[in-house]
Design an enzyme around this catalytic site. Structure first.
Site, short mmCIF file in Angstrom:
data_model
loop_
_atom_site.label_atom_id
_atom_site.label_comp_id
_atom_site.label_asym_id
_atom_site.label_seq_id
_atom_site.Cartn_x
_atom_site.Cartn_y
_atom_site.Cartn_z
N GLY A 1 18.71 -24.43 28.71
CA GLY A 1 19.34 -23.13 28.80
C GLY A 1 20.68 -23.15 29.50
O GLY A 1 21.40 -22.15 29.51
N ASP A 2 21.02 -24.28 30.10
CA ASP A 2 22.27 -24.36 30.86
C ASP A 2 23.47 -24.06 29.96
O ASP A 2 23.69 -24.73 28.94
CB ASP A 2 22.40 -25.75 31.47
CG ASP A 2 23.63 -25.87 32.34
OD1 ASP A 2 23.51 -25.64 33.54
OD2 ASP A 2 24.72 -26.17 31.80
#
Length: 292
Positions: free
Chosen positions: A244-245
């Site tokens: 998700g970064d």
DNA sequence: CTCCAGGGCAAAT
DNA sequence: ATTTGCCATGGA
């Protein structure tokens, strides 16, 4: 202070400039001071005091300037901080077999995983960094640290203890422009660490990274991104991916010329070419974002 | 103005 | 089970 002691090290596959670049990156961070090509820092010592030290270097050469009586503690700290004990040879081998990564590897060769040795600091930083731009995140951290941390002789701050933060009410952190949620998450984690419910030692006793990850995720405010980020930067796991970064996803899109976000599985599949080094690839992707 | 930043929670479908 | 709204702020 007694006469400073200088320890000189030559480290294979290490770049002082790349590591210093990552530590600094142009953001204001009161946990270290950069003066020219040197970095000053302060740490707590086992005897309940603190000490300051300076890093200088060039290429694969590193000089550590510290108080003689704390030489070993400082060396141990720096070894973790700059991931100096990592044997980098197999990463280089893997990189040389992967065309889409080779250019990055060569460009930033010697960059190490810059760690956050203090578990509480790493957890706090992951909470602070959620969903806001890095500049604002560093502002929040600096306000927290300069208000509740300890200032050493050289002016550098040491991150506050969990016990200090556990005593706070969310309203006090909101004054620093924390959101209500971030304030609650941070105080909650501080409580867990202050009471000993959560600690580095307990985390290390869990064998698999999955178990470590699940433990971290069980705390409010720590999701998949934060858990993996903390495993990477505090514990030094190099086989985790901060799913998700935003930075990681943007770097991936850029490198592979995509217009849409890759899903977790696509990232996992690509990074499976780097078994045991997934986090290092992500680190180099982050690094690449700062080159236009 | 809208959208997005080193996300995650909780309420609503 | 999956989607949506919200958070604090600043820069593009």
């Amino acid at each position: 202070m007694s006469k400073p002691l200088i320890t000189d090290l030559n480290i294979p596959l290490f770049s002082f400039e790349e590591c210093i670049w990552y530590i600094d990156r142009g953001f204001y961070d009161c946990l270290h001071i950069r003066t020219g090509n040197a970095i000053e820092k302060a740490i707590s010592t086992d005897d309940g005091r603190s000490t300051t030290f300076t890093l200088e270097g060039h290429g694969n050469h590193l000089s550590i300037i510290c108080e003689p009586e704390y030489r070993q503690e400082v060396l141990d700290y720096v070894s973790i901080w700059l991931d100096l004990n990592r044997e980098m040879g197999s990463f280089e081998s893997l990189a040389s077999e992967e065309p889409k990564f080779m250019a990055l590897y060569k460009a930033y060769r010697g960059l190490r995983l810059i760690r956050i040795p203090d578990l509480f600091e790493a957890l706090a930083w992951s909470i602070i960094g959620q969903q806001i731009n890095l500049n604002f995140a560093y502002q929040l951290k600096s306000r927290l640290v300069s208000k509740y941390g300890f200032q050493a002789d050289n002016g550098v701050y040491i991150f506050p203890d969990p016990g200090t933060i556990a005593e706070l009410q969310p309203a006090e952190l909101k004054k620093l422009q924390f959101s209500q949620r971030k304030a609650e998450y941070l105080i909650g984690i501080a409580n867990a660490m202050a009471t000993g419910q959560l600690s580095r030692e307990k985390l290390m006793k869990l064998k698999s990274v999955e178990a470590k990850c699940n433990t971290l995720i069980s705390y409010r405010g720590i999701g998949p991104w934060s858990a993996n980020y903390v495993l990477m930067r505090a514990i030094g796991c190099t086989n985790v991916i901060p799913h998700g970064d935003a930075g990681m996803i943007n770097a991936y899109k850029k490198i592979f010329g995509l217009s849409q976000k890759p899903d977790n599985q696509e990232i996992i599949t690509y990074l499976s070419h780097f078994p045991g080094w997934q986090s290092y690839v992500v680190l180099y992707w982050w690094r690449s974002l700062s080159d236009k």
